[in-house]
Design a protein around this motif. Structure first.
Motif, PDB file in Angstrom:
ATOM      1  N   UNK A   1       0.871  -1.193   0.000  1.00  0.00           N
ATOM      2  CA  UNK A   1       0.000   0.000   0.000  1.00  0.00           C
ATOM      3  C   UNK A   1       0.895   1.226   0.000  1.00  0.00           C
ATOM      4  N   UNK A   2       0.599   2.187  -0.851  1.00  0.00           N
ATOM      5  CA  UNK A   2       1.381   3.440  -0.881  1.00  0.00           C
ATOM      6  C   UNK A   2       0.433   4.568  -1.285  1.00  0.00           C
ATOM      7  N   UNK A   3       0.406   5.636  -0.473  1.00  0.00           N
ATOM      8  CA  UNK A   3      -0.618   6.675  -0.659  1.00  0.00           C
ATOM      9  C   UNK A   3      -0.137   7.964  -1.320  1.00  0.00           C
ATOM     10  N   UNK A   4      -0.566   8.216  -2.563  1.00  0.00           N
ATOM     11  CA  UNK A   4      -0.279   9.529  -3.167  1.00  0.00           C
ATOM     12  C   UNK A   4      -0.885  10.692  -2.372  1.00  0.00           C
ATOM     13  N   UNK A   5      -1.981  10.484  -1.628  1.00  0.00           N
ATOM     14  CA  UNK A   5      -2.561  11.647  -0.915  1.00  0.00           C
ATOM     15  C   UNK A   5      -1.877  11.943   0.425  1.00  0.00           C
ATOM     16  N   UNK A   6      -0.811  11.225   0.722  1.00  0.00           N
ATOM     17  CA  UNK A   6       0.012  11.601   1.876  1.00  0.00           C
ATOM     18  C   UNK A   6       1.258  12.313   1.334  1.00  0.00           C
ATOM     19  N   UNK A   7       2.420  11.621   1.324  1.00  0.00           N
ATOM     20  CA  UNK A   7       3.643  12.308   0.883  1.00  0.00           C
ATOM     21  C   UNK A   7       3.742  12.439  -0.643  1.00  0.00           C
ATOM     22  N   UNK A   8       2.767  11.899  -1.387  1.00  0.00           N
ATOM     23  CA  UNK A   8       2.771  12.047  -2.846  1.00  0.00           C
ATOM     24  C   UNK A   8       2.172  13.366  -3.310  1.00  0.00           C
ATOM     25  N   UNK A   9       1.689  14.184  -2.353  1.00  0.00           N
ATOM     26  CA  UNK A   9       1.169  15.533  -2.634  1.00  0.00           C
ATOM     27  C   UNK A   9       0.054  15.562  -3.683  1.00  0.00           C
ATOM     28  N   UNK A  10      -0.684  14.447  -3.787  1.00  0.00           N
ATOM     29  CA  UNK A  10      -1.829  14.428  -4.690  1.00  0.00           C
ATOM     30  C   UNK A  10      -3.050  14.940  -3.935  1.00  0.00           C
ATOM     31  N   UNK A  11      -4.198  14.923  -4.601  1.00  0.00           N
ATOM     32  CA  UNK A  11      -5.431  15.333  -3.927  1.00  0.00           C
ATOM     33  C   UNK A  11      -6.060  14.121  -3.240  1.00  0.00           C
ATOM     34  N   UNK A  12      -6.891  14.369  -2.260  1.00  0.00           N
ATOM     35  CA  UNK A  12      -7.651  13.320  -1.582  1.00  0.00           C
ATOM     36  C   UNK A  12      -8.872  13.008  -2.456  1.00  0.00           C
ATOM     37  N   UNK A  13      -9.247  11.764  -2.759  1.00  0.00           N
ATOM     38  CA  UNK A  13      -8.707  10.518  -2.234  1.00  0.00           C
ATOM     39  C   UNK A  13      -7.782   9.824  -3.234  1.00  0.00           C
ATOM     40  N   UNK A  14      -6.549   9.563  -2.821  1.00  0.00           N
ATOM     41  CA  UNK A  14      -5.635   8.849  -3.711  1.00  0.00           C
ATOM     42  C   UNK A  14      -4.706   7.925  -2.919  1.00  0.00           C
ATOM     43  N   UNK A  15      -5.035   6.649  -2.961  1.00  0.00           N
ATOM     44  CA  UNK A  15      -4.153   5.613  -2.427  1.00  0.00           C
ATOM     45  C   UNK A  15      -3.744   4.727  -3.585  1.00  0.00           C
ATOM     46  N   UNK A  16      -2.924   3.730  -3.300  1.00  0.00           N
ATOM     47  CA  UNK A  16      -2.520   2.808  -4.364  1.00  0.00           C
ATOM     48  C   UNK A  16      -2.242   1.437  -3.755  1.00  0.00           C
ATOM     49  N   UNK A  17      -2.815   0.404  -4.380  1.00  0.00           N
ATOM     50  CA  UNK A  17      -2.486  -0.967  -3.980  1.00  0.00           C
ATOM     51  C   UNK A  17      -1.759  -1.628  -5.135  1.00  0.00           C
ATOM     52  N   UNK A  18      -0.670  -2.296  -4.817  1.00  0.00           N
ATOM     53  CA  UNK A  18       0.109  -3.005  -5.840  1.00  0.00           C
ATOM     54  C   UNK A  18       0.297  -4.456  -5.413  1.00  0.00           C
ATOM     55  N   UNK A  19       0.133  -5.375  -6.366  1.00  0.00           N
ATOM     56  CA  UNK A  19       0.414  -6.798  -6.137  1.00  0.00           C
ATOM     57  C   UNK A  19       1.550  -7.215  -7.055  1.00  0.00           C
ATOM     58  N   UNK A  20       2.394  -8.133  -6.554  1.00  0.00           N
ATOM     59  CA  UNK A  20       3.441  -8.680  -7.416  1.00  0.00           C
ATOM     60  C   UNK A  20       2.819  -9.548  -8.517  1.00  0.00           C
ATOM     61  N   UNK A  21       1.779 -10.317  -8.135  1.00  0.00           N
ATOM     62  CA  UNK A  21       1.185 -11.254  -9.091  1.00  0.00           C
ATOM     63  C   UNK A  21      -0.232 -10.835  -9.466  1.00  0.00           C
ATOM     64  N   UNK A  22      -0.521 -10.940 -10.758  1.00  0.00           N
ATOM     65  CA  UNK A  22      -1.832 -10.525 -11.252  1.00  0.00           C
ATOM     66  C   UNK A  22      -2.955 -11.361 -10.637  1.00  0.00           C
ATOM     67  N   UNK A  23      -2.641 -12.616 -10.307  1.00  0.00           N
ATOM     68  CA  UNK A  23      -3.698 -13.503  -9.796  1.00  0.00           C
ATOM     69  C   UNK A  23      -4.367 -12.914  -8.556  1.00  0.00           C
ATOM     70  N   UNK A  24      -3.614 -12.156  -7.733  1.00  0.00           N
ATOM     71  CA  UNK A  24      -4.219 -11.582  -6.521  1.00  0.00           C
ATOM     72  C   UNK A  24      -5.178 -10.447  -6.857  1.00  0.00           C
ATOM     73  N   UNK A  25      -4.839  -9.663  -7.880  1.00  0.00           N
ATOM     74  CA  UNK A  25      -5.783  -8.620  -8.314  1.00  0.00           C
ATOM     75  C   UNK A  25      -7.060  -9.297  -8.823  1.00  0.00           C
TER      76      UNK A  25
END
Ligand code: 0PR
Length: 374
Positions: free
Chosen positions: A219-243
């Motif tokens: 989990x990594x949030x652009x709306x915290x230290x990424x200086x984006x607007x709220x709401x902006x978070x990001x979820x990343x998976x190594x493997x597509x199967x989990x998405x």
């Protein structure tokens, strides 16, 4: 109501909101000007039906690749969420769904006792047990405690790269080894630290991303230290199967499947995140972190000169100070116009040095603190 009256009403409400220039308790900040511009430009975009907003979708794909690369894997799979809470829910839901298909029930996950309260929501929503592992004297999760809590129904371990209260980084490298040995999913909550750690001078001490083989999702949030607007978070998976574990069928939309927790989803904050990443690039993001870290140093040094010690030497831009009568100090600082927060264990004063913090702010805050503790 006519527009003038509405304007007065809005201005009145706005005047009751605190400006960030008085706030040292928040992990949010003023969005970057290019984020605000992009947000306005894409204000009506609903990426929940992305076939209608193909340009927004292209930006999301590129943002996932850019953030993935920052996290050590430009082929990661994911999407822009509403923030760290949704990202954490979705990571745990993905592994929960995968194990449920294998027939497992009564599942548990292990999180550090310093984990964000979003994991308490996860226990409730996903009906899984959330076990809390102990931390060492530096407030990093103790891998031995994690191992002790593990059993045949443990489906996931969580490590935190930038704890909410202390800005500490768990020994993710050790957790990654355990994850590999035990074949357990490892989720890293870098909601706050994801846009900080890669730019620290001593970043090699804090390995936390996909370059560690055991890390399954981040989990990594652009709306915290990424200086984006709220709401902006990001979820990343190594493997597509989990998405894919998150997919529901959306037969009457322009896309046949949806992975997000929300249906309608802000394309504006996708555009805002895209704008910041493109405009600042890694060099620009590093400058933001450098500045926050230098002001963090200024605050800690100033506190030490008053005889106040930090709970830990700051790893990132979070300052926690040991003071007597923490709540009394918080109230006294509030009376002087400063919003700070507190930590639970150990109890301390907590300040987050976000991009809106200036040298003048730090100096005038230190003067106020000095008056209060005296
Ligand atoms: N994971 C970590 C490590 C976090 O620090 C946070 C939030 C989350 C997950 C959840 O993220 P969302 O709130 O985006 O869902 N950390 C801050 C906190 O709870 C969020 C925050 C920001 C709170 C500004 C208050 C505030 O004024 O303290």
């Amino acid at each position: 109501m006519d527009k003038e009256e509405l304007e007065r009403l809005l201005a009145d409400k706005k005047s009751k909101d605190l400006p960030y220039t008085r706030i040292l308790s928040s992990m949010c900040t003023y969005p970057h000007e290019v984020a605000v511009h992009a947000h306005e430009m894409f204000i009506e975009s609903n990426i929940g039906d992305s076939g209608l907003f193909k340009g927004t979708k292209e930006m999301e794909d590129e943002v996932i690749a850019i953030i993935g690369e920052l996290m050590g894997n430009s082929n990661a799979y994911g999407y822009i969420t509403t923030g760290g809470t949704e990202s954490n829910i979705q990571a745990i839901r993905a592994i929960r769904n995968s194990k449920r298909r294998e027939g497992l029930c009564d599942m548990n996950i292990i999180v550090p006792e310093t984990a964000h309260f979003s994991f308490d929501k996860i226990a409730d929503i996903l009906c899984i047990e959330v076990r809390k592992a102990g931390v060492d004297h530096q407030l990093r999760v103790d891998p031995e405690s994690v191992k002790e809590l593990m059993d045949e129904r443990t489906i996931c371990m969580v490590g935190i790269a930038g704890t909410t209260e202390f800005g500490q980084v768990d020994p993710i490298e050790e957790l990654s080894e355990i994850a590999k040995d035990e074949r357990i999913f490892l989720h890293v909550d870098a909601a706050f630290g994801g846009f900080v750690i890669p730019f620290l001078a001593d970043r090699d001490k804090y390995k936390f991303d996909f370059t560690l083989e055991g890390v399954s999702s981040i989990s990594i949030d652009p709306h915290k230290m990424g200086m984006s607007t709220i709401p902006a978070g990001c979820i990343l998976f190594r493997e597509e199967s989990y998405l894919k574990e998150l997919a529901v069928s959306t037969p009457y939309l322009t896309t046949k499947e949806q992975y997000s927790l929300t249906g309608t989803r802000s394309g504006a904050s996708v555009a805002a995140t895209f704008a910041v990443l493109k405009y600042l690039g890694k060099d620009g993001l590093k400058k933001v972190v450098d500045r926050c870290m230098s002001l963090t140093g200024l605050m800690v040094d100033g506190a030490k000169q008053m005889g106040i010690e930090p709970v830990i030497e700051p790893v990132m831009n979070v300052v926690t100070l040991r003071v007597n009568d923490v709540n009394g100090v918080v109230e006294a600082l509030r009376a002087k116009g400063w919003e700070v927060s507190t930590t639970r264990s150990p109890e301390a004063l907590r300040m987050v040095i976000m991009p809106h913090v200036t040298e003048e702010m730090v100096k005038s805050f230190l003067e106020a603190l000095n008056e209060v503790v005296r």
